[in-house]
Motif scaffolding. Structure first.
Motif, short mmCIF file in Angstrom:
data_model
loop_
_atom_site.label_atom_id
_atom_site.label_comp_id
_atom_site.label_asym_id
_atom_site.label_seq_id
_atom_site.Cartn_x
_atom_site.Cartn_y
_atom_site.Cartn_z
N PHE A 147 0.85 -1.20 0.00
CA PHE A 147 0.00 0.00 0.00
C PHE A 147 0.88 1.25 0.00
CE2 PHE A 147 -1.99 3.53 2.21
CZ PHE A 147 -3.13 3.71 1.44
N HIS A 148 1.96 1.22 0.77
CA HIS A 148 2.83 2.39 0.87
C HIS A 148 3.43 2.77 -0.49
CE1 HIS A 148 5.40 5.38 2.55
NE2 HIS A 148 6.49 4.76 2.15
N VAL A 149 3.84 1.74 -1.24
CA VAL A 149 4.40 1.99 -2.58
C VAL A 149 3.34 2.65 -3.47
CG1 VAL A 149 5.28 0.86 -4.66
CG2 VAL A 149 6.13 0.17 -2.42
N ARG A 150 2.13 2.12 -3.43
CA ARG A 150 1.04 2.70 -4.23
C ARG A 150 0.72 4.13 -3.78
NH1 ARG A 150 -2.44 -0.03 -7.33
NH2 ARG A 150 -2.92 2.09 -7.92
N LEU A 151 0.83 4.37 -2.50
CA LEU A 151 0.56 5.71 -1.96
C LEU A 151 1.61 6.71 -2.48
CD1 LEU A 151 -1.13 7.36 0.18
CD2 LEU A 151 0.70 6.85 1.79
N LEU A 152 2.88 6.29 -2.45
CA LEU A 152 3.94 7.18 -2.94
C LEU A 152 3.76 7.45 -4.44
CD1 LEU A 152 7.18 5.98 -1.11
CD2 LEU A 152 5.67 7.87 -0.54
N ASN A 153 3.38 6.42 -5.19
CA ASN A 153 3.13 6.61 -6.63
C ASN A 153 1.99 7.61 -6.84
OD1 ASN A 153 5.09 4.80 -7.23
ND2 ASN A 153 3.72 3.11 -7.74
N ALA A 154 0.94 7.47 -6.02
CA ALA A 154 -0.21 8.37 -6.15
C ALA A 154 0.19 9.80 -5.77
CB ALA A 154 -1.35 7.87 -5.28
N PHE A 155 1.02 9.94 -4.73
CA PHE A 155 1.53 11.26 -4.34
C PHE A 155 2.26 11.90 -5.53
CE2 PHE A 155 2.11 10.68 0.59
CZ PHE A 155 0.75 10.86 0.76
N LEU A 156 3.13 11.08 -6.16
CA LEU A 156 3.95 11.57 -7.27
C LEU A 156 3.07 12.03 -8.44
CD1 LEU A 156 6.98 11.76 -7.97
CD2 LEU A 156 6.79 9.54 -9.06
N ARG A 157 2.09 11.18 -8.76
CA ARG A 157 1.18 11.51 -9.87
C ARG A 157 0.45 12.82 -9.60
NH1 ARG A 157 -3.75 10.18 -9.93
NH2 ARG A 157 -3.57 8.41 -8.53
N CYS A 158 -0.05 12.99 -8.38
CA CYS A 158 -0.82 14.21 -8.06
C CYS A 158 0.07 15.44 -8.05
CB CYS A 158 -1.51 14.07 -6.71
SG CYS A 158 -2.83 12.87 -6.76
N ALA A 159 1.34 15.26 -7.62
CA ALA A 159 2.25 16.42 -7.56
C ALA A 159 2.54 16.96 -8.96
CB ALA A 159 3.55 16.02 -6.86
N PHE A 160 2.40 16.10 -9.98
CA PHE A 160 2.68 16.55 -11.35
C PHE A 160 1.39 16.67 -12.18
CE2 PHE A 160 6.79 15.27 -9.88
CZ PHE A 160 7.61 16.25 -10.40
N ALA A 161 0.25 16.72 -11.51
CA ALA A 161 -1.03 16.90 -12.21
C ALA A 161 -1.78 18.03 -11.49
CB ALA A 161 -1.84 15.62 -12.18
N PRO A 162 -1.46 19.29 -11.85
CA PRO A 162 -2.03 20.43 -11.12
C PRO A 162 -3.55 20.33 -11.01
CG PRO A 162 -0.49 21.17 -12.82
CD PRO A 162 -0.65 19.70 -13.00
N GLY A 163 -4.04 20.63 -9.82
CA GLY A 163 -5.50 20.66 -9.60
C GLY A 163 -6.09 19.31 -9.25
N GLN A 164 -5.27 18.24 -9.33
CA GLN A 164 -5.84 16.93 -9.02
C GLN A 164 -5.72 16.64 -7.52
OE1 GLN A 164 -4.51 12.82 -10.38
NE2 GLN A 164 -5.51 13.65 -12.18
#
Ligand SMILES: Cc1cc2nc3c(=O)[nH]c(=O)nc-3n(C[C@H](O)[C@H](O)[C@H](O)COP(=O)(O)OP(=O)(O)OC[C@H]3O[C@@H](n4cnc5c(N)ncnc54)[C@H](O)[C@@H]3O)c2cc1C
Length: 426
Positions: A147-164
């Motif tokens: 879960f932690h790995v998926r959480l970090l991936n999701a953090f990364l995706r959101c940090a590079f998708a403004p407004g998400q």
């Protein structure tokens, strides 16, 4: 291979039992007498898995190797999964161990015993919810790490998708769901501090509970205080809402659709289906039915912790808690030592509820303490509750490591946070 006492499962209960028995009986007669088997090579105290999931606890730093603990406490350890039990012949089998390519590293092994203690813990109860496989669970360290790995991936995706924003649903508002919500808020706020202003994103946590209030097993005052604290942190709490189905994009609930990026299931426990195959009496949650001496339906075989259904009060069994596993391990250790030394049998096991503590993040907790000299019930909150909560973890370490090493470990963890931050971001 034959041992006097074999313990299967080195969790909150089994490991404490192995350590206590090993220290008292392990060295006698110049041979190995106590064997602990676990399917994992290292131990992490299960009540910390929500911290591993959120990244506020590093499993590499926290995990303790069973072989090290075995040497320290004079028991033997073997890696393996219990796959077969013959309760009459007093023999069990541990499955073969394969590497990631499927090559067999260790063949199936048969072990004989005089006494066996099953301390296998429990998993999640899906209540037959369709699409359950889309949810993350926190049953063992590897689940929390996944879960932690998926959480970090999701953090990364959101940090590079403004407004998400990142949407996480947690199903079940018992202690696990509540604590995970608070821990995820901490992780997000720590991460936000490291991001540029244009990379920051919102975290939307929804805690979904079928009952009409959170923390069903705890007093109402604690539940109300915890709900207030969570809502102040921005968690959306949906009580009286039943999850009907789960899919890759979210939940279908009795209150409508809920779209999510990640879903965690923390709604109730059930022991492994395999428990029904071991020739012992089990209940509808696959727990081994035990009496007040923790004995199963077969002579010389005991069960403790989450995998055991032990009578308590008002027709209810002892609750599945670390506190119960700890008390049962201590009772059974003494009963087996007394038996070995020819002392009269001790009084039957009685579970004492000392209260419950729930962590609500870094310096915050809430709970009640029962008993004491006056027999009254005390409400505790804030930093004091959080410290008391942390002391339970230290108590577990004290049983398996001793006081000195526990103090060193606690200090190392504190220093580690100072040096590399509270949240593991890699
Ligand atoms: C996120 C989370 C938070 C929690 N917080 C709290 C809390 O604050 N307070 C509290 O009292 N309780 C809490 N609990 C519940 C608590 O963790 C359990 O009640 C407790 O760990 C039960 O102890 P146990 O020894 O029965 O099982 P476990 O601690 O689960 O240990 C079981 C062991 O058996 C091993 N095993 C399982 N099957 C096999 C097999 N077939 N062969 C070999 N080995 C096997 C596993 O690898 C594991 O090491 C929490 C649980 C979770 C998930």
């Amino acid at each position: 291979m034959h041992y006097d006492t074999v313990i299967i499962g080195g969790g909150a209960g089994g490991l404490e039992l192995a350590a206590q028995l090993g220290r008292k009986l392990g060295r006698a007669e110049g041979r190995e007498r106590i064997l602990l088997a676990d399917r994992s090579s290292f131990h992490i105290w299960k009540p910390t898995l929500h911290e591993v999931a959120a990244g506020t606890l590093d499993p590499q730093q926290e995990g303790l190797s069973y072989t090290f603990l075995a040497r320290r406490n004079h028991f033997s350890f073997v890696l393996g999964d219990l796959v077969e039990l013959d309760p009459t012949a007093h023999e069990l089998s541990l499955g073969e161990i394969r590497d990631e390519t499927g090559t067999v590293l260790v063949p199936r092994r048969t072990i004989g015993f005089d006494r066996l203690v099953l301390a296998l813990g429990s998993g999640s109860n899906s209540f037959g919810t369709p699409g359950f496989e889309h949810a993350y669970v926190l049953e063992q360290a590897s689940d929390a790490q996944r879960f932690h790995v998926r959480l970090l991936n999701a953090f990364l995706r959101c940090a590079f998708a403004p407004g998400q924003s990142l949407r996480i649903a947690i199903v079940g508002a018992g202690a696990t769901g509540v604590e995970l919500s608070a821990e995820l808020i901490e992780a997000h706020s720590e991460l936000t501090d490291t991001l540029r202003a244009d990379q920051r994103f919102e975290l939307e946590i929804t805690l979904v509970e079928a009952a009409d209030r959170i923390l069903g097993g705890l007093p109402e005052r604690i539940a109300a205080q915890a709900q207030r604290a969570l809502e102040q942190k921005g968690v959306r709490v949906l009580t009286g809402t039943k999850v009907l189905a789960i899919d890759a994009g979210g939940l279908s609930t009795s209150a409508g659709e809920l779209r999510t990026d990640l879903t965690v299931w923390a709604a109730g426990i059930k022991a492994a289906d395999a428990n029904r195959e071991f020739g012992l009496e089990t209940n509808r949650l696959n727990q081994f039915v035990v009496d007040r001496r923790l004995a199963t339906s077969a002579a010389g075989i005991y069960a403790i912790g989450d995998c055991a259904a032990c009578p308590w009060r008002d027709g209810k069994p002892v609750p599945a808690r670390a506190q119960a596993a700890h008390q049962q391990a201590a009772w059974l250790a003494q009963a087996l030592i007394d038996g070995e030394n020819g002392r009269p049998a001790r009084e039957a096991f009685v579970y004492r509820d000392f209260g419950s503590l729930v962590s609500l993040g870094d310096n915050e907790g809430v709970g009640n303490l029962m008993g004491g000299l006056s027999g009254r019930n005390f409400f505790v909150e804030g930093l004091i509750a959080k410290w008391m909560y942390m002391s339970l973890h230290l108590m577990h370490h004290r049983v398996i490591l001793g006081l000195g090493k526990t103090a060193v470990l606690a200090l190392a963890r504190l220093l580690q946070h100072r040096v590399s931050g509270r949240v593991k971001l890699h």
